[in-house]
Every structure is written in structure tokens, then in C-alpha cells.
Design a protein around this motif. Structure first.
Motif, PDB file in Angstrom:
ATOM      1  N   TYR A 164       0.866  -1.172   0.000  1.00 22.54           N
ATOM      2  CA  TYR A 164       0.000   0.000   0.000  1.00 22.54           C
ATOM      3  C   TYR A 164       0.902   1.221   0.000  1.00 22.54           C
ATOM      4  O   TYR A 164       1.777   1.360   0.859  1.00 22.54           O
TER       5      TYR A 164
ATOM      6  N   TYR B 211      -8.459  -0.159   2.583  1.00 19.50           N
ATOM      7  CA  TYR B 211      -7.615  -1.194   1.989  1.00 19.50           C
ATOM      8  C   TYR B 211      -6.836  -1.969   3.044  1.00 19.50           C
ATOM      9  O   TYR B 211      -6.759  -3.194   2.989  1.00 19.50           O
ATOM     10  N   THR B 212      -6.248  -1.281   3.996  1.00 23.06           N
ATOM     11  CA  THR B 212      -5.401  -1.965   4.977  1.00 23.06           C
ATOM     12  C   THR B 212      -6.182  -2.500   6.177  1.00 23.06           C
ATOM     13  O   THR B 212      -5.654  -3.301   6.939  1.00 23.06           O
TER      14      THR B 212
ATOM     15  N   CYS C 205      -8.426   4.042   6.365  1.00 18.12           N
ATOM     16  CA  CYS C 205      -8.003   3.356   5.142  1.00 18.12           C
ATOM     17  C   CYS C 205      -8.677   1.989   5.041  1.00 18.12           C
ATOM     18  O   CYS C 205      -8.312   1.066   5.756  1.00 18.12           O
TER      19      CYS C 205
END
Length: 91
Positions: free
Chosen positions: A20, A42-43, A40
Motif C-alpha cells: 500500500y 484497503y489496509t 483506510c
């Protein structure tokens, strides 16, 4: 809140082995936020994450351009970039 004169492009390695790339003015704070699941998506489900690369820039524009360029790379090219720049800032 004090304005930082230092701008960073950073790369995290996630628990699942993905990368990322992001922008921040404080790499340690941002890593902690990612590991806490803050700001976030995504993480959030790929924790824990760890910073494996960071680069310091004078302007936000330079740092975000580096981030955008990294995100456009194929995985094999990201690996090469990270290997080539192994001596990066790393905080």
C-alpha cells in the motif's frame, strides 16, 4: 496543529503480502493509524502492516506524484523499485 514542512511517500507491506502506497507528514503516526484501522479501507482487513519504504520530499505535490507513480506500477515493477531504493529514508 503545526504544519509540517516534511512530506513523505511511504509503502506498507500488509499481512497478506500486498503493498500500500500513501502520503503523510508523519510516517510513524500514519503506520499506527493503519494498524488501528483508521482512515483506510484497503489496509483495515490486511493488518498488521509495516512500513518498508519511505521517501522525504519538500512539497506535498512531489510526494503525492511519487505515490501516484508507484501505484501505477505492476507488482514486479514495485518489487524492483523497492529493491533499487532499499536505502530509502525509512523514517
Amino acid at each position: 496543529m503545526a504544519k509540517s514542512d516534511t512530506h513523505y511517500f511511504y509503502v506498507l507491506e500488509c499481512k497478506d503480502g500486498t503493498y500500500y502506497g500513501g502520503y503523510t507528514t508523519d510516517v510513524a503516526r500514519r503506520e499506527a493509524e493503519h494498524n488501528a484501522g483508521i482512515r483506510c479501507k484497503y489496509t483495515r482487513n490486511r493488518r498488521p502492516v509495516r512500513v518498508i519504504h519511505s521517501e522525504c520530499f519538500e512539497t506535498r505535490s512531489e510526494a503525492t506524484k511519487a505515490e501516484a507513480a508507484f501505484k501505477k506500477l505492476l507488482r514486479k515493477d514495485k518489487d524492483l523499485y523497492l529493491q533499487k531504493n532499499k536505502g530509502g529514508d525509512m523514517r
